[in-house]
Design a protein around this motif. Structure first.
Motif, PDB file in Angstrom:
ATOM      1  N   GLY A  67       6.771  -5.851   6.186  1.00 33.52           N
ATOM      2  CA  GLY A  67       6.334  -4.472   6.318  1.00 33.52           C
ATOM      3  C   GLY A  67       7.480  -3.598   6.779  1.00 33.52           C
ATOM      4  O   GLY A  67       8.181  -3.943   7.727  1.00 33.52           O
ATOM      5  N   ASN A  68       7.668  -2.469   6.114  1.00 32.56           N
ATOM      6  CA  ASN A  68       8.769  -1.563   6.451  1.00 32.56           C
ATOM      7  C   ASN A  68       8.269  -0.130   6.447  1.00 32.56           C
ATOM      8  O   ASN A  68       7.902   0.400   5.395  1.00 32.56           O
ATOM      9  CB  ASN A  68       9.923  -1.696   5.448  1.00 32.56           C
ATOM     10  CG  ASN A  68      10.445  -3.115   5.334  1.00 32.56           C
ATOM     11  OD1 ASN A  68       9.929  -3.897   4.561  1.00 32.56           O
ATOM     12  ND2 ASN A  68      11.459  -3.444   6.109  1.00 32.56           N
ATOM     13  N   LEU A  69       8.237   0.474   7.624  1.00 35.47           N
ATOM     14  CA  LEU A  69       8.036   1.907   7.716  1.00 35.47           C
ATOM     15  C   LEU A  69       9.408   2.540   7.955  1.00 35.47           C
ATOM     16  O   LEU A  69      10.428   1.924   7.670  1.00 35.47           O
ATOM     17  CB  LEU A  69       7.051   2.232   8.835  1.00 35.47           C
ATOM     18  CG  LEU A  69       5.576   1.941   8.518  1.00 35.47           C
ATOM     19  CD1 LEU A  69       4.705   2.156   9.744  1.00 35.47           C
ATOM     20  CD2 LEU A  69       5.086   2.808   7.362  1.00 35.47           C
ATOM     21  N   PHE A  70       9.436   3.739   8.494  1.00 29.44           N
ATOM     22  CA  PHE A  70      10.714   4.409   8.669  1.00 29.44           C
ATOM     23  C   PHE A  70      11.287   4.230  10.066  1.00 29.44           C
ATOM     24  O   PHE A  70      12.452   4.531  10.294  1.00 29.44           O
ATOM     25  CB  PHE A  70      10.586   5.882   8.282  1.00 29.44           C
ATOM     26  CG  PHE A  70      10.325   6.042   6.818  1.00 29.44           C
ATOM     27  CD1 PHE A  70      11.369   6.028   5.919  1.00 29.44           C
ATOM     28  CD2 PHE A  70       9.033   6.134   6.334  1.00 29.44           C
ATOM     29  CE1 PHE A  70      11.135   6.117   4.565  1.00 29.44           C
ATOM     30  CE2 PHE A  70       8.800   6.230   4.978  1.00 29.44           C
ATOM     31  CZ  PHE A  70       9.843   6.215   4.086  1.00 29.44           C
ATOM     32  N   THR A  71      10.459   3.719  10.993  1.00 34.15           N
ATOM     33  CA  THR A  71      10.975   3.401  12.331  1.00 34.15           C
ATOM     34  C   THR A  71      10.441   2.056  12.844  1.00 34.15           C
ATOM     35  O   THR A  71      10.581   1.758  14.035  1.00 34.15           O
ATOM     36  CB  THR A  71      10.611   4.502  13.345  1.00 34.15           C
ATOM     37  OG1 THR A  71       9.186   4.647  13.399  1.00 34.15           O
ATOM     38  CG2 THR A  71      11.236   5.829  12.963  1.00 34.15           C
ATOM     39  N   TYR A  72       9.843   1.255  11.975  1.00 41.14           N
ATOM     40  CA  TYR A  72       9.309  -0.054  12.358  1.00 41.14           C
ATOM     41  C   TYR A  72       9.524  -1.043  11.215  1.00 41.14           C
ATOM     42  O   TYR A  72       9.495  -0.652  10.040  1.00 41.14           O
ATOM     43  CB  TYR A  72       7.796   0.001  12.642  1.00 41.14           C
ATOM     44  CG  TYR A  72       7.371   0.973  13.701  1.00 41.14           C
ATOM     45  CD1 TYR A  72       7.247   0.570  15.032  1.00 41.14           C
ATOM     46  CD2 TYR A  72       7.075   2.297  13.379  1.00 41.14           C
ATOM     47  CE1 TYR A  72       6.843   1.468  16.017  1.00 41.14           C
ATOM     48  CE2 TYR A  72       6.673   3.201  14.350  1.00 41.14           C
ATOM     49  CZ  TYR A  72       6.562   2.788  15.667  1.00 41.14           C
ATOM     50  OH  TYR A  72       6.167   3.672  16.632  1.00 41.14           O
ATOM     51  N   THR A  73       9.708  -2.313  11.568  1.00 43.00           N
ATOM     52  CA  THR A  73       9.729  -3.381  10.571  1.00 43.00           C
ATOM     53  C   THR A  73       8.961  -4.576  11.119  1.00 43.00           C
ATOM     54  O   THR A  73       8.879  -4.776  12.335  1.00 43.00           O
ATOM     55  CB  THR A  73      11.163  -3.814  10.206  1.00 43.00           C
ATOM     56  OG1 THR A  73      11.887  -4.100  11.417  1.00 43.00           O
ATOM     57  CG2 THR A  73      11.887  -2.745   9.427  1.00 43.00           C
ATOM     58  N   ALA A  74       8.402  -5.362  10.209  1.00 40.52           N
ATOM     59  CA  ALA A  74       7.620  -6.523  10.619  1.00 40.52           C
ATOM     60  C   ALA A  74       7.565  -7.521   9.476  1.00 40.52           C
ATOM     61  O   ALA A  74       7.802  -7.178   8.319  1.00 40.52           O
ATOM     62  CB  ALA A  74       6.206  -6.098  11.015  1.00 40.52           C
ATOM     63  N   VAL A  75       7.233  -8.757   9.808  1.00 40.89           N
ATOM     64  CA  VAL A  75       7.028  -9.790   8.794  1.00 40.89           C
ATOM     65  C   VAL A  75       6.071 -10.826   9.355  1.00 40.89           C
ATOM     66  O   VAL A  75       6.064 -11.096  10.565  1.00 40.89           O
ATOM     67  CB  VAL A  75       8.366 -10.445   8.368  1.00 40.89           C
ATOM     68  CG1 VAL A  75       9.001 -11.205   9.519  1.00 40.89           C
ATOM     69  CG2 VAL A  75       8.173 -11.358   7.160  1.00 40.89           C
ATOM     70  N   GLU A  76       5.228 -11.365   8.497  1.00 44.39           N
ATOM     71  CA  GLU A  76       4.341 -12.465   8.863  1.00 44.39           C
ATOM     72  C   GLU A  76       4.540 -13.596   7.868  1.00 44.39           C
ATOM     73  O   GLU A  76       4.903 -13.366   6.702  1.00 44.39           O
ATOM     74  CB  GLU A  76       2.878 -12.014   8.854  1.00 44.39           C
ATOM     75  CG  GLU A  76       2.380 -11.559   7.485  1.00 44.39           C
ATOM     76  CD  GLU A  76       0.914 -11.153   7.485  1.00 44.39           C
ATOM     77  OE1 GLU A  76       0.244 -11.315   8.517  1.00 44.39           O
ATOM     78  OE2 GLU A  76       0.438 -10.675   6.429  1.00 44.39           O
ATOM     79  N   ALA A  77       4.338 -14.822   8.313  1.00 47.50           N
ATOM     80  CA  ALA A  77       4.498 -15.981   7.445  1.00 47.50           C
ATOM     81  C   ALA A  77       3.602 -17.104   7.940  1.00 47.50           C
ATOM     82  O   ALA A  77       3.428 -17.288   9.149  1.00 47.50           O
ATOM     83  CB  ALA A  77       5.956 -16.442   7.426  1.00 47.50           C
TER      84      ALA A  77
END
Length: 482
Positions: free
Chosen positions: A300-310
């Motif tokens: 997940g990529n917004l303009f001031t945050y990033t995330a990933v799930e696996a």
């Protein structure tokens, strides 16, 4: 493919944790990762089977408070897997029909393209509906005030392909799916998630509205400096495509459920349906599948945050990494890969360096452009003297390289949109995490235009202090003279 996934799920029940994946080992790796990447803050959770192995936070938010496993952050497109399971809970209750047209189940949904009447719910969740950023007005949709308003604004838009024939990542699919949840349940999307997903899993610090859960301030990296910034205004609250705000602690409960353990939100068959890719792409419903490893992921990529799930059906491990920052390089994915390597008994690569390298190169380019621009202006008279008497078209060709960066700058959003397969890119977006690239292009363009303008002025009018003598500064040099 389904038989492979069933076998992998079966293996989950007997998979034993590798010795390397201890809380101490994960903590050591994460502290090293924080130092190597320079991220302002990051939170992580690792699960195995039905248990949380480790959940913690590292670094600080913009107020100087320590990031912990309970620090809320936006997870951007990781939200899609939550939307997908919300839909599947209603499918199991007979409120939504997965393979029936959306138009027959969602009042108010219509488009000018008659093919839209054939879009099914499965098409939305598999991203095979034919919807595309190239055929809908994303800017108009971003100013929506509700999912109902969002859906109504699609009335004058169309499709890029026949439903079920082309895979294309498009947020509209999941916002329509969220609106469908509202229509089928009679509740707001946020309310349904709270009662039907977050609540049963015990995710008490999760929501799809910053009016309910306040996320930590996000950051952008500007040539190595992290600047706190508010997220770019868009349709975020109650969004099905990217609205979820959650914590590492809550994500641990989510990963356990998605691994087929803990509190079952849906039947095993529904979970397998969500995790099974289509023939068009290695993408299920809010999850992508790595064919080599069998690992399911979504970033997940917004303009001031990033995330990933696996989650790995093969090893039984689940991993989520979240940061309160966004840059040209996604460090969350690198960290996830390192943790995955540890879960498989391999030595992880040290993450970090990508952002530093990108921004260093861009900074050097900007400084070189500034230096060349200064030299070009200072030497404008000499350049003009060498061009005196030359055909105008040759002089024009000499100026093309100087104004080329300005032409690229003018087409900048459209060019990036083309390179991103039609995803909409706006000028406002380019001032966020792509800012180092935008600044470098702007500096290069201005330097080139300034040099070209000064040289044209000197060539045409001689510029300030032009001598009226034939031997003045614009006279062509005479061979053999000093």
């Amino acid at each position: 493919m389904k038989s492979l996934l069933i076998a992998l799920y079966a293996a989950t029940a007997v998979a034993a944790p590798t010795p390397a994946m201890t809380p101490v080992a994960i903590d050591t790796y994460m502290r090293d990762a924080l130092e190597a990447t320079g991220l302002p803050g990051v939170s992580v959770v690792v699960t195995h089977g039905g248990k949380v192995v480790h959940a913690a936070g590292y670094g600080h938010d913009s107020q100087g408070r320590a990031v912990t496993a309970n620090t809320p952050m936006r997870v951007a497109s990781v939200s899609k897997s939550f939307t997908a399971i919300a839909v599947m809970t209603l499918v199991e209750r007979g409120k939504i029909k997965l393979d029936e047209p959306v138009a027959a189940q969602l009042p108010g949904f219509r488009m000018t393209d008659p093919r839209a009447a054939r879009i099914t719910v499965r098409h939305l969740l598999n991203q095979t509906s034919g919807l595309s950023d190239t055929t809908v007005d994303i800017r108009e949709l971003d100013s929506s005030t509700s999912l109902a308003d969002y859906t109504a604004r699609l009335a004058d838009d169309g499709l890029r392909a026949d439903p079920g024939t082309r895979w294309e990542y498009c947020n509209v699919n999941y916002n329509l799916a969220a609106r469908l949840v509202e229509a089928a349940s009679g509740q707001g999307f946020g309310d349904y998630l709270r009662e039907g997903v977050f609540g049963p899993l015990g995710m008490k610090s999760s929501a799809v509205s910053d009016q309910v859960v306040k996320p930590a301030d996000g950051h952008n990296s500007i040539f190595g400096a992290w600047l706190p910034r508010p997220e770019l205004p868009a349709f975020l609250n109650d969004s099905g495509s990217g609205g979820v705000i959650t914590t590492a602690a809550d994500m641990g409960k989510w990963l356990i459920a998605q691994s087929g353990n803990g509190h079952p939100l849906v039947k095993r068959q529904s979970l397998e349906t969500m995790h099974t890719p289509t023939d068009l792409r290695d993408y299920g419903m809010g999850w992508g599948l790595d064919q080599e490893t069998g690992q399911l992921t979504h970033s997940g990529n917004l303009f001031t945050y990033t995330a990933v799930e696996a989650i790995s059906p093969k090893t039984g491990y689940g991993i989520a990494v979240m940061t309160n920052s966004a840059a040209l390089h996604d460090d969350t994915y690198d960290i996830m890969l390192g943790l995955t390597a540890m879960s498989e008994g391999r030595t992880p690569d040290r993450p970090g360096g990508g952002r530093h390298l990108f921004e260093l190169v861009l900074g050097v380019i900007a400084l070189v452009a500034l230096g060349l621009g200064t030299v070009g202006v200072v030497r404008a008279r000499r350049w003009a003297a060498l061009r005196t008497g030359k055909p105008w078209w040759r002089t024009g060709l000499r100026l093309v390289p100087m104004i080329a960066p300005a032409a690229v700058l003018a087409a900048y959003p459209d060019l990036l949109s083309f390179l991103m397969n039609g995803r909409t890119v706006t000028w406002a977006q380019l001032t966020y995490f792509p800012a180092p690239m935008s600044i470098t292009l702007l500096v290069t363009a201005l330097a080139g235009v300034l040099v070209a303008a000064v040289r044209i002025c000197v060539l045409r009018w001689g510029g300030p202090g032009r001598s009226s003598s034939p031997a003045g500064p614009l006279r062509a040099p005479v061979p053999g003279r000093n």
